[in-house]
Design an enzyme around this catalytic site. Structure first.
Site, PDB file in Angstrom:
ATOM      1  N   ARG A  92       0.820  -1.224   0.000  1.00 49.91           N
ATOM      2  CA  ARG A  92       0.000   0.000   0.000  1.00 49.91           C
ATOM      3  C   ARG A  92       0.843   1.259   0.000  1.00 49.91           C
ATOM      4  NH1 ARG A  92      -2.918  -1.421   5.489  1.00 49.91           N
ATOM      5  NH2 ARG A  92      -0.699  -1.825   5.889  1.00 49.91           N
ATOM      6  N   GLU A 139       5.682   6.074  12.547  1.00 55.68           N
ATOM      7  CA  GLU A 139       5.385   6.928  13.696  1.00 55.68           C
ATOM      8  C   GLU A 139       6.248   8.166  13.527  1.00 55.68           C
ATOM      9  OE1 GLU A 139       6.266   4.861  17.318  1.00 55.68           O
ATOM     10  OE2 GLU A 139       4.794   3.296  16.937  1.00 55.68           O
ATOM     11  N   GLN A 198       1.805  22.943  19.597  1.00 57.36           N
ATOM     12  CA  GLN A 198       1.143  23.454  18.384  1.00 57.36           C
ATOM     13  C   GLN A 198       1.766  22.768  17.167  1.00 57.36           C
ATOM     14  OE1 GLN A 198       0.734  27.825  18.161  1.00 57.36           O
ATOM     15  NE2 GLN A 198       1.203  27.733  15.984  1.00 57.36           N
ATOM     16  N   ASP A 199       0.922  22.434  16.197  1.00 62.49           N
ATOM     17  CA  ASP A 199       1.396  21.882  14.923  1.00 62.49           C
ATOM     18  C   ASP A 199       1.153  22.908  13.826  1.00 62.49           C
ATOM     19  OD1 ASP A 199       2.078  19.544  16.153  1.00 62.49           O
ATOM     20  OD2 ASP A 199       0.692  18.280  15.029  1.00 62.49           O
ATOM     21  N   ASN A 200       2.158  23.139  12.985  1.00 66.44           N
ATOM     22  CA  ASN A 200       2.049  24.105  11.884  1.00 66.44           C
ATOM     23  C   ASN A 200       2.237  23.390  10.544  1.00 66.44           C
ATOM     24  OD1 ASN A 200       1.870  26.149  13.817  1.00 66.44           O
ATOM     25  ND2 ASN A 200       4.065  26.536  13.790  1.00 66.44           N
ATOM     26  N   ARG A 254      11.639  30.860   3.577  1.00 65.91           N
ATOM     27  CA  ARG A 254      10.933  31.325   4.785  1.00 65.91           C
ATOM     28  C   ARG A 254      11.966  31.356   5.894  1.00 65.91           C
ATOM     29  NH1 ARG A 254       4.881  30.437   4.600  1.00 65.91           N
ATOM     30  NH2 ARG A 254       4.457  29.548   2.545  1.00 65.91           N
ATOM     31  N   HIS A 312      13.611  32.647  11.304  1.00 71.72           N
ATOM     32  CA  HIS A 312      12.637  33.060  12.316  1.00 71.72           C
ATOM     33  C   HIS A 312      12.903  32.414  13.672  1.00 71.72           C
ATOM     34  CE1 HIS A 312       9.588  33.529   8.768  1.00 71.72           C
ATOM     35  NE2 HIS A 312      10.474  34.509   8.802  1.00 71.72           N
ATOM     36  N   LYS A 337      11.498  23.469  17.742  1.00 72.38           N
ATOM     37  CA  LYS A 337      10.716  23.055  16.563  1.00 72.38           C
ATOM     38  C   LYS A 337      11.150  21.672  16.105  1.00 72.38           C
ATOM     39  CE  LYS A 337      10.425  27.882  15.270  1.00 72.38           C
ATOM     40  NZ  LYS A 337      10.847  28.985  14.409  1.00 72.38           N
ATOM     41  N   TYR A 372       5.500  21.237  11.032  1.00 74.64           N
ATOM     42  CA  TYR A 372       6.398  21.261  12.176  1.00 74.64           C
ATOM     43  C   TYR A 372       5.630  21.486  13.463  1.00 74.64           C
ATOM     44  CZ  TYR A 372       6.352  26.241  10.917  1.00 74.64           C
ATOM     45  OH  TYR A 372       5.966  27.503  10.571  1.00 74.64           O
ATOM     46  N   ASP A 378       7.692  37.394  18.112  1.00 70.99           N
ATOM     47  CA  ASP A 378       8.165  36.891  16.819  1.00 70.99           C
ATOM     48  C   ASP A 378       9.314  37.766  16.316  1.00 70.99           C
ATOM     49  OD1 ASP A 378       7.962  35.151  14.637  1.00 70.99           O
ATOM     50  OD2 ASP A 378       6.778  36.609  13.500  1.00 70.99           O
ATOM     51  N   LYS A 430       7.991  40.677   5.127  1.00 73.58           N
ATOM     52  CA  LYS A 430       8.677  40.676   6.422  1.00 73.58           C
ATOM     53  C   LYS A 430      10.127  40.192   6.278  1.00 73.58           C
ATOM     54  CE  LYS A 430       7.817  37.239   9.445  1.00 73.58           C
ATOM     55  NZ  LYS A 430       7.078  36.389  10.409  1.00 73.58           N
ATOM     56  N   ASP A 431      10.316  39.126   5.498  1.00 76.68           N
ATOM     57  CA  ASP A 431      11.656  38.533   5.405  1.00 76.68           C
ATOM     58  C   ASP A 431      12.598  39.313   4.503  1.00 76.68           C
ATOM     59  OD1 ASP A 431      11.020  36.654   7.254  1.00 76.68           O
ATOM     60  OD2 ASP A 431      10.591  35.052   5.818  1.00 76.68           O
TER      61      ASP A 431
END
Ligand code: TDO
Length: 218
Positions: free
Chosen positions: A58, A63, A81-83, A94, A97, A107, A167, A178, A204-205
């Site tokens: 399949r 995990e 938190q998951d992003n 990106r 940061h 992270k 992440y 930030d 921003k960057d």
């Protein structure tokens, strides 16, 4: 970096429920627990992590995060938190940061589709490797993850179109905390896989400060 994976998960009934086998390869500095193996870098703190993939007709199962195994191999952060981000063009950058205390974030980064060059810069004042960086190629194909501890700036450049990055972070998003660091600061010496003029950046960057202009933060 070559990461070989554990041959088999811990067997049920071979010890206390929830126990896990931890082995340590001193030569390479590898740590293994259950289905996960972590390899350190020249800079103390970040880890390149591989998890076993169970392949069959399949596809595969893996995990991607286990608190027990990841804690045993050196990922002590508690994630809250998951992003998930999608970067359509190749050469999207990106970063770099980070959030400052009291909302500093560790992270755990991986790629769901496509590929990135992932980068972490040591911002820990007093660290012998302050201002130095590590890189790792993370892709959907290789399944590798990068653990970025508190005290590092983090960023990536996409190597394939429509790259999706997922992440986990150890603190909630706090816009007031930030911060950023210029991805192309020459003092960092990062060899990005995209030319400066061709990089796709957020507004921003485009105007982040250089390392020399950051106050001591960590
Ligand atoms: C990071 C983040 C952003 N946002 C919002 C703010 C903004 O309106 C929008 C896009 O934010 P950004 O431009 O900062 O997204 P992005 O440039 O993808 O920022 C991310 O870059 C990588 C390299 C990291 O390491 C992350 O920690 C994060 O800083 O999403 C949240 O609501 N929660 C969050 O946790």
């Amino acid at each position: 970096m070559d990461v070989s994976l554990p041959a088999a998960p811990p067997a049920c009934g071979t010890g206390k429920a929830g126990s896990s086998t931890l082995t340590f390869n001193q030569t390479r500095g590898e740590r293994r627990s259950g289905n996960a193996v972590a390899t350190p870098f020249e800079i103390d703190g970040p880890l390149l992590i591989g998890v076993r993939r169970f392949g069959d007709a399949r596809g595969f199962f893996s995990e991607t995060y286990s608190r027990r195994d990841f804690a045993a191999i050196g990922v002590e952060a508690e994630f809250v938190q998951d992003n998930h981000s999608l970067s359509a063009p190749v050469g999207t950058v990106r970063g770099l940061h980070f959030q400052v205390p009291p909302y500093a974030q560790a992270k755990l980064v991986r790629v769901l589709r496509g590929a990135v060059l992932d980068v972490a810069v040591d911002l820990r004042h007093g660290s012998p490797t302050f201002g130095h960086h590590i890189t790792a190629e993370l892709s959907a194909a290789n399944g590798l993850q990068l653990y970025v501890p508190v005290g590092f700036a983090h960023g990536f450049c996409t190597l394939l179109p429509d790259t999706e990055v997922a992440y986990k972070v150890s603190e909630v998003y706090a816009p007031d905390c930030d911060r950023g660091l210029a991805w192309d600061d020459p003092a960092l010496g990062i060899e990005w896989p995209v030319a400066r003029e061709a990089a796709v950046l957020s507004d921003k960057d485009r105007r982040q400060p250089r390392l020399a202009d950051l106050p001591p933060l960590f």
